[in-house]
Write an enzyme that holds these catalytic residues in place. Structure first.
Site, short mmCIF file in Angstrom:
data_model
loop_
_atom_site.label_atom_id
_atom_site.label_comp_id
_atom_site.label_asym_id
_atom_site.label_seq_id
_atom_site.Cartn_x
_atom_site.Cartn_y
_atom_site.Cartn_z
N CYS A 113 25.25 18.92 -61.69
CA CYS A 113 26.47 18.73 -60.74
C CYS A 113 27.84 18.70 -61.27
O CYS A 113 28.89 18.79 -60.50
CB CYS A 113 26.17 17.47 -59.80
SG CYS A 113 24.50 17.48 -58.98
N HIS A 250 32.38 15.75 -56.12
CA HIS A 250 31.13 16.35 -55.91
C HIS A 250 30.37 15.77 -54.50
O HIS A 250 30.53 14.45 -54.33
CB HIS A 250 30.25 16.12 -57.04
CG HIS A 250 29.01 16.44 -57.12
ND1 HIS A 250 28.26 17.34 -56.81
CD2 HIS A 250 27.96 15.46 -57.36
CE1 HIS A 250 27.04 17.50 -56.55
NE2 HIS A 250 26.63 16.46 -56.87
N ASN A 280 23.42 18.23 -51.16
CA ASN A 280 24.19 18.13 -52.36
C ASN A 280 23.91 19.51 -53.10
O ASN A 280 22.52 19.75 -53.40
CB ASN A 280 23.36 17.25 -53.18
CG ASN A 280 23.84 16.79 -54.91
OD1 ASN A 280 24.53 17.99 -55.17
ND2 ASN A 280 23.49 16.10 -55.40
#
Ligand code: ACO
Length: 323
Positions: A113, A250, A280
């Site tokens: 990520c 993020h 996500n």
């Protein structure tokens, strides 16, 4: 002295939209649990045969068009992904071929990520040294391909998508303010590799494996590392939180983002959130959110924009940009 300036952003999402209610039809979960514990309401899931490179190419074409240049003007592609089309070659070279770019270099980076911030930092460094002039940085994922749909603690959290930015070298006076990427900071700590990982890979099981996560542990580290990375970026540039116009974090969990905002004393209105609609999307989450906030006019020329990332590894880092 060279600096990298962002001259175009683009995004791409799969057409298929999957709501929490739809997931609750087949998984032992509820619409309320997912929304309350994560902030996610829906996510996009790649269609059959839709690959990471398809999303990456669409995002790249949008970014190039905004920048007013074509693929043949590029001399660098850095693509961040955890879900490449194939083990090799790099997904970046598929994008390179599709864009008609035949010179320069194209390669992938893997920092889960945090991948987009890692990729941006690599491209920024190459531009600063004068090695490259025009770079495309992409975060692209079909992360849902790695999910165990019987593990409700992970499968409800992720989605697919891609975002891209075009960077152009500009010459600046040493020590001058001005627009462009002001700093990037990268970190990792492999002692925590077992907090978030896939239980497979080419050299271990021969298959890609599925996502495994210690959610509570990742949550704690995410808050601490995102807050530390933001503070580090501000300190390195002699800035206070009040001087930041936009934070693009993020997008993993709304509670993580809100807690980081609270610790840094950043008003909610300055934080770009797409988590509710995208879930996500790993390396794609920051460039997707960035592209949205630029195209809807929130992020304007001259704004100070902080990108703040955290992912498996553990990895984390920041980029501070004068837009
Ligand atoms: N639906 C309903 N109940 C669930 C679900 C679900 N989808 N998932 C878990 N539960 C249950 C658990 O079984 C548990 O039940 P129990 O108390 O009876 O044992 C209860 O909910 C609480 O579970 P917790 O794991 O303690 O829930 P928490 O509040 O910590 O939220 C979450 C879980 C959302 C995963 C959270 O820990 C989180 O967001 N962690 C960080 C994840 C993250 O950021 N990951 C990505 C990092 S970036 C990257 O590199 C990919």
């Amino acid at each position: 002295m060279y600096r990298a300036r962002v001259v175009g952003c683009g995004a791409a999402l799969p057409a298929r939209r999957v709501t929490n209610a739809e997931l609750a039809e087949t998984i032992d979960t509820s619409e309320e649990w997912i929304t309350q514990r994560s902030g996610i309401r829906e996510r996009r899931i790649a269609g059959e045969g839709e690959k990471t490179s398809d999303l990456a190419i669409a995002a790249a074409q949008a970014a190039l068009s905004r920048a007013g240049i074509s693929g043949s003007d590029l001399d660098l592609i850095v693509l961040a992904t955890t879900t490449p089309d194939q083990t090799f070659p790099a997904t970046a070279v598929r994008v390179q071929a599709a864009l008609g770019m035949t010179k320069g270099a194209a390669f992938d980076v893997q920092a889960v990520c945090s991948g987009f911030v890692y990729a941006l930092s690599v491209a920024d460094s190459m531009i600063r040294t004068g090695q490259m002039q025009t770079a495309l940085v992409i975060g692209a994922e079909t992360f849902t391909r790695l999910l165990d749909w019987t593990d409700r603690s992970t499968c409800v959290l992720f989605g697919d998508g891609a975002g891209a930015v075009v960077l152009q070298a500009v010459q600046v006076e040493r020590g001058a303010g001005g627009r462009g990427i002001l700093s990037t900071h990268l970190h990792s700590d492999g002692r925590y590799q077992d907090k978030l990982y896939t239980d497979g890979g080419p050299s271990s099981t021969g298959s890609v494996g599925q996502v495994r996560m210690d959610g509570r542990e990742v949550f704690k580290h995410a808050v601490a590392n995102l807050a530390a990375a933001a503070a580090e970026a501000l300190a390195a540039n002699g800035l206070s939180p009040a001087e930041i116009d936009w934070v693009v974090p993020h997008q993993a969990n709304r509670r993580i983002i809100e807690e980081v905002g609270r610790q840094l004393d950043l008003p909610k209105e300055k934080i770009v959130l797409t988590l509710d609609r995208h879930g996500n999307t790993s390396a794609a989450s920051i460039p997707l959110a960035l592209a949205e906030a630029v195209s809807d006019g929130r992020i304007k020329q001259g704004d100070l924009v902080l990108l703040d990332a955290m992912g498996g590894g553990l990895t984390w880092g920041s980029a501070l940009i004068r837009w």
